[in-house]
Design a protein around this motif. Structure first.
Motif, PDB file in Angstrom:
ATOM      1  N   ALA A 174     154.387  86.445  23.091  1.00 46.63           N
ATOM      2  CA  ALA A 174     153.824  87.752  22.735  1.00 46.63           C
ATOM      3  C   ALA A 174     154.861  88.600  22.014  1.00 46.63           C
ATOM      4  CB  ALA A 174     153.337  88.471  23.981  1.00 46.63           C
ATOM      5  N   ALA A 175     154.393  89.439  21.088  1.00 44.54           N
ATOM      6  CA  ALA A 175     155.297  90.353  20.398  1.00 44.54           C
ATOM      7  C   ALA A 175     155.657  91.528  21.292  1.00 44.54           C
ATOM      8  CB  ALA A 175     154.642  90.866  19.113  1.00 44.54           C
ATOM      9  N   ALA A 176     154.707  91.957  22.136  1.00 46.31           N
ATOM     10  CA  ALA A 176     154.933  93.090  23.037  1.00 46.31           C
ATOM     11  C   ALA A 176     153.915  93.019  24.162  1.00 46.31           C
ATOM     12  CB  ALA A 176     154.795  94.425  22.300  1.00 46.31           C
ATOM     13  N   VAL A 177     154.254  93.630  25.283  1.00 47.91           N
ATOM     14  CA  VAL A 177     153.361  93.706  26.434  1.00 47.91           C
ATOM     15  C   VAL A 177     153.267  95.157  26.878  1.00 47.91           C
ATOM     16  CG1 VAL A 177     152.987  93.036  28.844  1.00 47.91           C
ATOM     17  CG2 VAL A 177     153.852  91.355  27.210  1.00 47.91           C
ATOM     18  N   VAL A 178     152.041  95.563  27.240  1.00 50.63           N
ATOM     19  CA  VAL A 178     151.817  96.915  27.773  1.00 50.63           C
ATOM     20  C   VAL A 178     151.522  96.786  29.259  1.00 50.63           C
ATOM     21  CG1 VAL A 178     150.460  99.028  27.616  1.00 50.63           C
ATOM     22  CG2 VAL A 178     150.852  97.654  25.568  1.00 50.63           C
ATOM     23  N   VAL A 179     152.263  97.545  30.088  1.00 50.90           N
ATOM     24  CA  VAL A 179     152.088  97.491  31.538  1.00 50.90           C
ATOM     25  C   VAL A 179     151.552  98.828  32.043  1.00 50.90           C
ATOM     26  CG1 VAL A 179     153.911  95.787  31.850  1.00 50.90           C
ATOM     27  CG2 VAL A 179     154.470  98.220  31.968  1.00 50.90           C
ATOM     28  N   ARG A 180     151.109  98.830  33.291  1.00 50.74           N
ATOM     29  CA  ARG A 180     150.642 100.065  33.937  1.00 50.74           C
ATOM     30  C   ARG A 180     151.834 101.001  34.154  1.00 50.74           C
ATOM     31  NH1 ARG A 180     147.810  95.898  36.106  1.00 50.74           N
ATOM     32  NH2 ARG A 180     145.533  96.118  36.239  1.00 50.74           N
ATOM     33  N   PRO A 181     151.582 102.315  34.203  1.00 49.67           N
ATOM     34  CA  PRO A 181     152.705 103.243  34.402  1.00 49.67           C
ATOM     35  C   PRO A 181     153.314 103.131  35.791  1.00 49.67           C
ATOM     36  CG  PRO A 181     150.613 104.413  34.459  1.00 49.67           C
ATOM     37  CD  PRO A 181     150.310 103.020  33.998  1.00 49.67           C
ATOM     38  N   ASP A 182     152.516 102.656  36.771  1.00 55.29           N
ATOM     39  CA  ASP A 182     153.002 102.564  38.152  1.00 55.29           C
ATOM     40  C   ASP A 182     153.239 101.120  38.564  1.00 55.29           C
ATOM     41  OD1 ASP A 182     150.394 101.806  38.038  1.00 55.29           O
ATOM     42  OD2 ASP A 182     149.736 102.940  39.802  1.00 55.29           O
ATOM     43  N   ASP A 183     153.516 100.250  37.602  1.00 57.80           N
ATOM     44  CA  ASP A 183     153.709  98.829  37.892  1.00 57.80           C
ATOM     45  C   ASP A 183     154.878  98.642  38.863  1.00 57.80           C
ATOM     46  OD1 ASP A 183     154.237  96.035  37.773  1.00 57.80           O
ATOM     47  OD2 ASP A 183     153.199  95.949  35.839  1.00 57.80           O
ATOM     48  N   SER A 184     154.585  98.042  40.020  1.00 59.25           N
ATOM     49  CA  SER A 184     155.625  97.880  41.048  1.00 59.25           C
ATOM     50  C   SER A 184     156.691  96.870  40.630  1.00 59.25           C
ATOM     51  CB  SER A 184     154.973  97.427  42.370  1.00 59.25           C
ATOM     52  OG  SER A 184     154.271  96.208  42.180  1.00 59.25           O
ATOM     53  N   GLY A 185     156.352  96.000  39.701  1.00 61.95           N
ATOM     54  CA  GLY A 185     157.330  94.994  39.265  1.00 61.95           C
ATOM     55  C   GLY A 185     158.006  95.359  37.966  1.00 61.95           C
ATOM     56  N   LEU A 186     158.183  96.666  37.718  1.00 61.14           N
ATOM     57  CA  LEU A 186     158.699  97.099  36.425  1.00 61.14           C
ATOM     58  C   LEU A 186     160.124  96.610  36.174  1.00 61.14           C
ATOM     59  CD1 LEU A 186     158.112  98.674  33.885  1.00 61.14           C
ATOM     60  CD2 LEU A 186     158.897 100.749  35.026  1.00 61.14           C
ATOM     61  N   ASP A 187     160.970  96.614  37.193  1.00 61.32           N
ATOM     62  CA  ASP A 187     162.356  96.155  36.994  1.00 61.32           C
ATOM     63  C   ASP A 187     162.388  94.694  36.554  1.00 61.32           C
ATOM     64  OD1 ASP A 187     163.330  98.626  37.662  1.00 61.32           O
ATOM     65  OD2 ASP A 187     163.738  98.122  39.758  1.00 61.32           O
ATOM     66  N   GLU A 188     161.571  93.883  37.202  1.00 62.60           N
ATOM     67  CA  GLU A 188     161.515  92.472  36.842  1.00 62.60           C
ATOM     68  C   GLU A 188     160.937  92.298  35.435  1.00 62.60           C
ATOM     69  OE1 GLU A 188     162.032  88.483  36.933  1.00 62.60           O
ATOM     70  OE2 GLU A 188     162.763  89.955  38.393  1.00 62.60           O
ATOM     71  N   ALA A 189     159.934  93.122  35.103  1.00 56.73           N
ATOM     72  CA  ALA A 189     159.327  93.052  33.771  1.00 56.73           C
ATOM     73  C   ALA A 189     160.349  93.403  32.695  1.00 56.73           C
ATOM     74  CB  ALA A 189     158.130  94.002  33.694  1.00 56.73           C
ATOM     75  N   LEU A 190     161.194  94.388  32.955  1.00 58.32           N
ATOM     76  CA  LEU A 190     162.229  94.777  31.995  1.00 58.32           C
ATOM     77  C   LEU A 190     163.225  93.635  31.792  1.00 58.32           C
ATOM     78  CD1 LEU A 190     162.819  98.463  33.119  1.00 58.32           C
ATOM     79  CD2 LEU A 190     162.052  97.743  30.850  1.00 58.32           C
ATOM     80  N   ARG A 191     163.596  92.976  32.879  1.00 58.48           N
ATOM     81  CA  ARG A 191     164.543  91.850  32.765  1.00 58.48           C
ATOM     82  C   ARG A 191     163.919  90.712  31.957  1.00 58.48           C
ATOM     83  NH1 ARG A 191     166.001  93.464  38.102  1.00 58.48           N
ATOM     84  NH2 ARG A 191     164.392  92.131  39.006  1.00 58.48           N
ATOM     85  N   THR A 192     162.642  90.437  32.231  1.00 58.09           N
ATOM     86  CA  THR A 192     161.950  89.361  31.512  1.00 58.09           C
ATOM     87  C   THR A 192     161.843  89.680  30.026  1.00 58.09           C
ATOM     88  OG1 THR A 192     160.668  88.782  33.478  1.00 58.09           O
ATOM     89  CG2 THR A 192     159.798  88.054  31.346  1.00 58.09           C
ATOM     90  N   ALA A 193     161.455  90.928  29.710  1.00 62.64           N
ATOM     91  CA  ALA A 193     161.313  91.324  28.312  1.00 62.64           C
ATOM     92  C   ALA A 193     162.642  91.227  27.578  1.00 62.64           C
ATOM     93  CB  ALA A 193     160.767  92.750  28.228  1.00 62.64           C
ATOM     94  N   ASP A 194     163.700  91.633  28.240  1.00 61.57           N
ATOM     95  CA  ASP A 194     165.020  91.569  27.624  1.00 61.57           C
ATOM     96  C   ASP A 194     165.445  90.120  27.400  1.00 61.57           C
ATOM     97  OD1 ASP A 194     167.399  92.789  26.659  1.00 61.57           O
ATOM     98  OD2 ASP A 194     168.400  92.203  28.513  1.00 61.57           O
TER      99      ASP A 194
END
Length: 531
Positions: free
Chosen positions: A65-85
């Protein structure tokens, strides 16, 4: 399909639907489509923006994917940031007030915007200048004066007005919208019906002081977005005016979509802020600031709730109530929810009577629209700041509960029983607060009173209802029997049965207090099911 960069998307997003969290490779990463969640069997997401509905950020990244949009209150945001990076993929979050439909509409509109902004002289001349540039270009192509209007007949762009412009054009532009009398005239003539149903350019010949006009609807698929009007301004329209107007309607589509997104975003943000302010959720100071409310502004909250099944009739009544509340005062803030309208009303010094005046208007309006059941209107106290609005809103909600309870106990209540200020029913509101605190204790308890109430309610509640009325009438058997439409001896028999079968002694003051609390706490005791 036109490619859109992340930078262009964020620039297009004037309403703030998306927030950029991470762009490891910069904002020039581009996409050419949208994937909404997990749309079936695993397939590539290459060059797509993925909405994370039923699909993880990691899975979207693995599908390129070129980009992913997540919910504002996503509980797994830290993990999502690491994955995206790790994958070099952009990560965005939708705004708290937005939903997935808003995000999908934004992304598709951005793609349509990029697609329409190229290809011919009109589109190229408009690109970057918006609807104002389009109006000027179309005026040049048609030789007329141009107005671009939305579906509410508001002027959102227009070309320069020449010295020979007719009075209607001047009035429309100065007022920012087509005058009501003109809209009614167009409706009666059938022009609006033709405009809404046709995809062709409509010709209106000159008539007296009204010059020749060409009109065309602006549509995205079947959806009507607005219209373009070209008026002869002291000279005849050009020979190719109709074809130019038809092309202008195509070029205008993404700009009208952007306009609609901007307006929709503003409404949703205000609704989100008002809901947060009234509920005391989040940073209430920020909510008040978003609504343009001064911290020192006195205000009160009025709540109107529909009683009865939802449906077209109920929706029509509550829609009318919301409109009436909004028109009562321009500074009023109105929150429409299913079956409920909540109004935050500014109250200046010496304007306390504005609160009952608004309540009276809402009550009378709802009563004049039969067929949808009663509407209860409760008014909270005036508070010193919008930051204290939750206090007034809670009071207004409690007043509505009191009105419902009283109507259930005395269904013959008159029209005045549909509305009340908190000060008018203060003792009953205080009782509700006590009952709300006591309810968890009652539900966990046991003993003779609990056995009586639970057993009798399972059999229809006849005995409990009789005891409740007996206690309300301070132990006066004849009066209670009259209310229950019973012979006094029948009521005495029922009271005796409560002692003999369950061991409940109504002569004991503690027992009477517990029974009085119990019958007020039990759902389903009264006809409306409200207590």
């Amino acid at each position: 399909m036109k490619w859109v960069t992340l930078r262009e998307l964020l620039a297009f997003d004037e309403g703030g639907v998306l927030r950029l969290l991470l762009a490891p490779t910069g904002q020039d990463v581009s996409f050419d489509g949208v994937i909404i969640g997990d749309e079936g069997p695993a397939r590539p997401c290459t060059n797509r923006v993925v909405l994370s509905i039923g699909i993880s950020v990691e899975e979207a990244a693995e599908r390129d994917a070129a980009a992913v949009v997540v919910r504002p209150d996503d509980s797994g945001l830290d993990e999502a940031l690491r994955t995206a990076d790790q994958y070099g993929m952009a990560l965005l979050a939708r705004a708290e007030w937005a939903d997935w439909d808003d995000v999908a509409t934004l992304l598709r509109s951005a793609l349509a915007y990029a697609e329409a902004g190229r290809g011919d002289r009109m589109a190229d001349a408009t690109a970057g200048g918006g609807l104002a540039a389009l109006a000027s270009v179309v005026a040049e192509f048609t030789g007329g004066s141009i107005t671009i209007e939305d579906t509410q007949f508001r002027v959102i762009a227009h070309s320069a007005t020449g010295p020979d412009a007719d009075d209607l054009r001047r009035e429309t532009i100065l007022g920012g919208r087509v005058p009501d009398w003109r809209v009614e005239e167009l409706r009666r003539s059938g022009l609006l019906r033709t405009l809404w149903s046709s995809g062709e350019v409509i010709h209106r010949p000159a008539d007296g002081g009204t010059p020749e006009r060409l009109i065309i609807a602006i549509r995205s698929g079947r959806e009507m977005l607005g219209s373009i009007w070209a008026a002869a301004d002291g000279r005849a329209l050009s020979e190719n005016a109709a074809s130019a107007l038809a092309r202008a309607a195509e070029v205008a589509v993404p700009y009208l979509l952007q306009h609609r997104l901007r307006e929709s975003g503003a409404r949703r943000r205000e609704e989100h802020a008002l809901r947060g302010l009234l509920g005391g959720d989040g940073d209430v100071s920020t909510h008040a600031w978003s609504l343009g409310l001064s911290p020192g502004m006195r205000c009160a909250v009025v709540v109107a709730e529909h009683d009865g099944p939802e449906g077209q009739a109920a929706d029509r009544v509550m829609g009318a109530v919301a409109l009436q509340a909004a028109s009562f005062r321009t500074a009023a803030r109105v929150l429409r929810e299913p079956g409920r309208v909540t109004v935050l009303l500014p109250v200046g010094e010496g304007e306390e009577q504005e609160v009952p005046a608004l309540m009276r208007e809402l009550d009378l309006l709802a009563a004049s629209m039969p067929g949808a059941g009663p509407v209860w209107v409760g008014g909270g106290g005036v508070v010193s700041s919008p930051l204290r609005a939750p206090e007034s809103r809670e009071e207004a909600g409690l007043v509505v509960r009191v009105l419902r309870d009283r109507a259930a106990r005395a269904p013959q209540g008159g029209a005045e029983g549909r509305r009340a200020l908190v000060g008018e029913v203060a003792p009953a509101v205080a009782v509700l607060r006590v009952l709300d605190v006591v309810r968890p204790v009652w539900e966990l308890g046991g003993g003779p009173v609990h056995d009586l109430v639970r057993t009798d309610l399972a059999a229809g509640g006849e005995l409990v209802r009789s005891i409740a009325v007996y206690l309300e009438e301070s132990g006066d058997v004849p009066r209670a029997a009259k209310r229950l439409v019973l012979h006094p001896n029948t009521l005495r028999y029922r009271l005796r049965r409560s002692r003999e079968r369950f061991g409940v002694d109504l002569d004991d003051p503690d027992t009477r207090l517990l029974v009085a609390l119990a019958v007020r706490l039990v759902d389903g005791l009264w006809p409306t099911g409200q207590s």
